[in-house]
Design a protein around this motif. Structure first.
Motif, PDB file in Angstrom:
ATOM      1  N   ASN A   9       0.842  -1.193   0.000  1.00  0.00           N
ATOM      2  CA  ASN A   9       0.000   0.000   0.000  1.00  0.00           C
ATOM      3  C   ASN A   9       0.879   1.245   0.000  1.00  0.00           C
ATOM      4  O   ASN A   9       1.999   1.227   0.533  1.00  0.00           O
ATOM      5  CB  ASN A   9      -0.886   0.043   1.252  1.00  0.00           C
ATOM      6  CG  ASN A   9      -1.895  -1.068   1.289  1.00  0.00           C
ATOM      7  OD1 ASN A   9      -2.647  -1.259   0.351  1.00  0.00           O
ATOM      8  ND2 ASN A   9      -1.915  -1.820   2.388  1.00  0.00           N
ATOM      9  N   SER A  52       0.252   5.157   1.257  1.00  0.00           N
ATOM     10  CA  SER A  52      -0.740   5.938   1.987  1.00  0.00           C
ATOM     11  C   SER A  52      -0.349   7.412   2.065  1.00  0.00           C
ATOM     12  O   SER A  52       0.816   7.742   2.328  1.00  0.00           O
ATOM     13  CB  SER A  52      -0.895   5.391   3.415  1.00  0.00           C
ATOM     14  OG  SER A  52      -1.292   4.046   3.405  1.00  0.00           O
ATOM     15  N   GLU A  61      -5.256   6.507  -0.358  1.00  0.00           N
ATOM     16  CA  GLU A  61      -4.411   5.330  -0.228  1.00  0.00           C
ATOM     17  C   GLU A  61      -4.644   4.430  -1.435  1.00  0.00           C
ATOM     18  O   GLU A  61      -5.776   4.265  -1.896  1.00  0.00           O
ATOM     19  CB  GLU A  61      -4.733   4.573   1.056  1.00  0.00           C
ATOM     20  CG  GLU A  61      -3.908   3.317   1.267  1.00  0.00           C
ATOM     21  CD  GLU A  61      -4.241   2.616   2.569  1.00  0.00           C
ATOM     22  OE1 GLU A  61      -3.515   2.842   3.558  1.00  0.00           O
ATOM     23  OE2 GLU A  61      -5.233   1.865   2.599  1.00  0.00           O
TER      24      GLU A  61
END
Length: 748
Positions: free
Chosen positions: A689, A691, A696
């Motif tokens: 991920n 963010s 995100e």
């Protein structure tokens, strides 16, 4: 009289404000309470835990000249002098800043309430590849799940040497509401978590064994309780897309803004919609819709009311379990089906009210009322043409259920002389009204051939418990507890016009010890009796079967902080059951499996490799056996013997985050003689991920190396339409192949 008082408390909230001073712990950015924050004196002799309102009640142990450290996973710890706090109306506020916690900040406590691995933060949840909330169960050390009838059916669960089926020996709840379904049309204890939206999970509490007085039916191997978020820090919208025509949309919206620090009231709504064609040769066409609205308000300084309503509906097709012989012969592929008309639909609607009250004696009382409306319809075909060589063996299992419940729990910490003590007591009532619970032979989902079972079930469970924890020293505490459960089971058999009923009760004592050797070592010994109930349709007949078979268990373990960056938890455990059950789905009966015993070793390690880089591993070794049968026939089918999960996680509040994880289950017996083996597997998952404050993005991959594995396996006797006699061998549901998904979330 006590029960009347509790009900009056729930509806009117007239308790007086406790006079003890309180500290409320808030997130500095969102001003929302931080649940389960810990206040500890510098000496380590005093440890206090914040409740769901972020409130820490200061007791006689705390002195105003103490330096205390307030910490919580996911936040930067704060050390302060207690006398410097500004108390207004007996309350002071402390703000914590979000941070990625270092293991050096995690404390070892003598308290049984602050076990190291009992609470999982939402930071862990969103980093790991998760398709649905059911897969959050995989975060419990040693717990495995397997899907074998399409994405909408509750998963099969494995824990501590148990093939738990769909929930027979594990107690699962969400916000205090039971997930397990008693006397379910598909199997006792059926636990379907798909009504829970993963992004709204605040924390997951869990523990193993029958040692906890507030946990009743099905708590033999352990329990898992989910708590949903009371507040949304930000509104959000999330979209996911992936292989096999997979799409998912989730959104959560704040409807109220905070009026003051502490979020005097909060209201949000959230919804989820998902669809996947699936990776099977016969399209799964699995769709699910979820919705929730949750309101929370501080009625005054004494009472907090939470009201929640949820709605869930799903439908799917399934390929079921296919026999090895047809795949080996090339008749169908690894992801093929014999009966492509399996599948079903289900729905659940919940209403839940909780009132938390602070009493003038320094204690708290939590009262809860809940109602669930549940529907279920499932088509399966385990044996193909063994019973009916012309029409086939497809069956329908169906029910329409209403659940009514009330829980009341009283909690207080105080002193008996010089000894610090804690009282927990409660009453739990659950009433299930199940209409037209059936098992019917069908063909292609459209033609009803013959009913095998049809009737109405009513089941009442009234449980009460009392638990007393006393600290003999600053390092050692003992908890003694007792629980009593009473059941009334009734079954109206519509095929025979018989109305049957039975009453039963069970007493469950517990005795637990916790000893803090020093600031780095805690030892514990837990002992207790638990139980799982039998299906009402069997309980009213008994026929030698026990209605409430008990389980006796012991855990001897410890938590060890090794240096600043490693934690180790290990336990040696033993569990004896008076009787296990084997559910025969296509016959609608529960077979008594006799007495069993299990013992094993659990090991969990957490290590901080470098700044923001963490490693974890859980190892579980179990020896499960039946008692009273020859050694050559005492294996417990499908009971796991060696399992392990673990991985590496890189975690920051913003920027790049990721995890690489594995799950391993060793070969295990598929029958009592161990002559048929359910093959093990090793599967790797990954997620990355990126963010930022307002958005995100990320992707996840299940089965990164695309290994071919069997997710669930059964030694089943079946007969194909071209065969003249039945064959017994492994039937399996294939595990997920390489499965990639992208996601994008915006916050507003």
């Amino acid at each position: 009289m006590r029960s009347i008082y509790l009900l009056v408390t729930f509806f009117w909230g007239i308790n007086s404000m406790a006079q003890n001073k309180k500290v409320i712990i808030l997130d500095i950015d969102s001003k929302t309470p931080i649940q389960s924050a810990i206040m500890q004196s510098q000496s380590g002799n005093v440890t206090l835990l914040a409740d769901e309102n972020g409130l820490i009640l200061l007791n006689n142990d705390i002195q105003k000249n103490y330096y205390v450290t307030i910490s919580c996973v996911g936040y930067k710890a704060e050390t302060l002098l207690l006398s410097k706090l500004n108390f207004t109306d007996a309350r002071a506020t402390v703000y914590l800043q979000k941070s990625v916690s270092s293991l050096k900040d995690v404390v070892v406590s003598s308290s049984s309430k602050t076990g190291l691995f009992k609470t999982i933060s939402d930071l862990d949840i969103h980093l790991r590849p998760i398709n649905n909330s059911q897969e959050v169960l995989r975060m419990v050390p040693g717990l495995f799940i397997g899907q074998h009838a399409g994405g909408g059916k509750a998963e099969q669960i494995f824990l501590r040497g148990f093939d738990i089926d769909h929930g027979t020996d594990i107690n699962i709840s969400v916000d205090g509401m039971p997930v397990n379904m008693v006397s379910h049309s598909h199997g006792q204890g059926y636990a379907d978590l798909h009504f829970l939206i993963p992004e709204l999970i605040q924390k997951v509490n869990f523990n193993k064994g029958p040692y906890f007085a507030d946990k009743g039916n099905f708590t033999t191997a352990g329990y898992v309780e989910f708590r949903t978020k009371d507040y949304l820090t930000n509104s959000f919208a999330k979209i996911e897309a992936g292989q096999f025509n997979t799409a998912r949309v989730v959104t959560g919206i704040n409807l109220l803004k905070a009026k003051a620090d502490g979020k005097n009231q909060s209201l949000y709504i959230a919804g989820e919609g998902s669809y996947t064609k699936g990776f099977f040769a016969s399209p799964q066409d699995f769709s699910r819709v979820n919705g929730i609205i949750k309101y929370r308000t501080n009625l005054n300084n004494q009472n907090t009311l939470t009201a929640t309503a949820t709605a869930f509906s799903s439908k799917w097709n399934a390929s079921g379990q296919i026999p090895d012989r047809v795949v080996d012969a090339g008749t169908i592929g690894f992801f093929g089906a014999i009966d492509p008309n399996e599948g079903g639909n289900t729905s659940r609607y919940n209403v839940n009210f909780e009132l938390l009250s602070y009493l003038n004696d320094g204690g708290t009382i939590r009262n809860q009322l809940f109602y669930s409306k549940y529907n279920f319809e499932l088509y399966s075909n385990f044996t193909f043409f063994k019973e009916d060589p012309i029409n086939g063996d497809q069956i329908r299992q169906k029910e329409n259920r209403n659940i009514f419940g009330y829980n009341s729990i009283y909690h207080k910490e105080y002193y008996i002389g010089k000894y610090k003590t804690e009282t927990n007591a409660g009453v739990q009532i659950r009433y299930d009204d199940v209409n037209d619970i059936e098992l019917t032979r069908t063909k292609n989902r459209t033609i009803d051939l013959s009913p095998l079972m049809m009737g109405d079930v009513t089941e009442l469970n009234v449980g009460s418990f009392y638990s007393q924890r006393i600290s003999l020293t600053k390092k050692m505490d003992i908890t003694g507890a007792v629980r009593v459960d009473y059941f009334t089971n009734k079954y109206n058999d519509k095929l025979s016009s018989n109305k049957l009923s039975s009453n039963s009760a069970i007493l469950s004592p517990k005795l637990n010890f916790n000893y803090k050797v020093n600031n780095n070592v805690k030892l514990y010994l837990y002992n207790g009796r638990g139980f799982h109930s039998n299906d009402t349709r069997v309980a009213v007949q008994q026929n030698g079967k026990k209605v409430l078979p008990p389980a006796y268990g012991s855990d001897l373990g410890g938590i060890f902080k090794i240096g600043d960056k490693m934690f180790l938890q290990t336990a040696f455990w033993y569990l004896w059951l008076d009787q296990e059950f084997v559910y025969v789905g296509d016959e609608g009966v529960v077979e008594a499996g006799g007495q069993t015993r299990r013992y094993g070793i659990d090991v969990s390690v957490r290590y901080e490799l470098a700044r923001n880089l963490y490693a974890d591993i859980d190892l579980n070794f179990t020896n499960p056996r039946s008692i009273g049968v020859p050694a050559t026939e005492n294996y417990i089918p499908l009971a796991p013997r060696i399992t392990s999960i673990g991985g590496i996680t890189y975690r920051k509040l913003t920027g790049w985050n990721g995890s690489l994880r594995y799950r391993y289950m060793a070969d295990r017996p598929a029958n009592e003689s161990n002559s048929v083996i359910a093959k093990g597997y090793f599967v790797t998952d990954a997620a990355v991920n990126f963010s930022k404050k307002k958005w995100e993005a990320g992707f996840s991959i299940q089965n990164l190396f695309n290994v071919k594995w069997k997710e669930t396996q059964f030694d089943t006797e079946s007969q194909l339409q071209t065969e003249t006699s039945p064959v017994s061998e492994i039937h399996f549901t294939p595990g997920t192949p390489f499965y990639a998904r992208l996601n994008y979330t915006v916050y507003f």
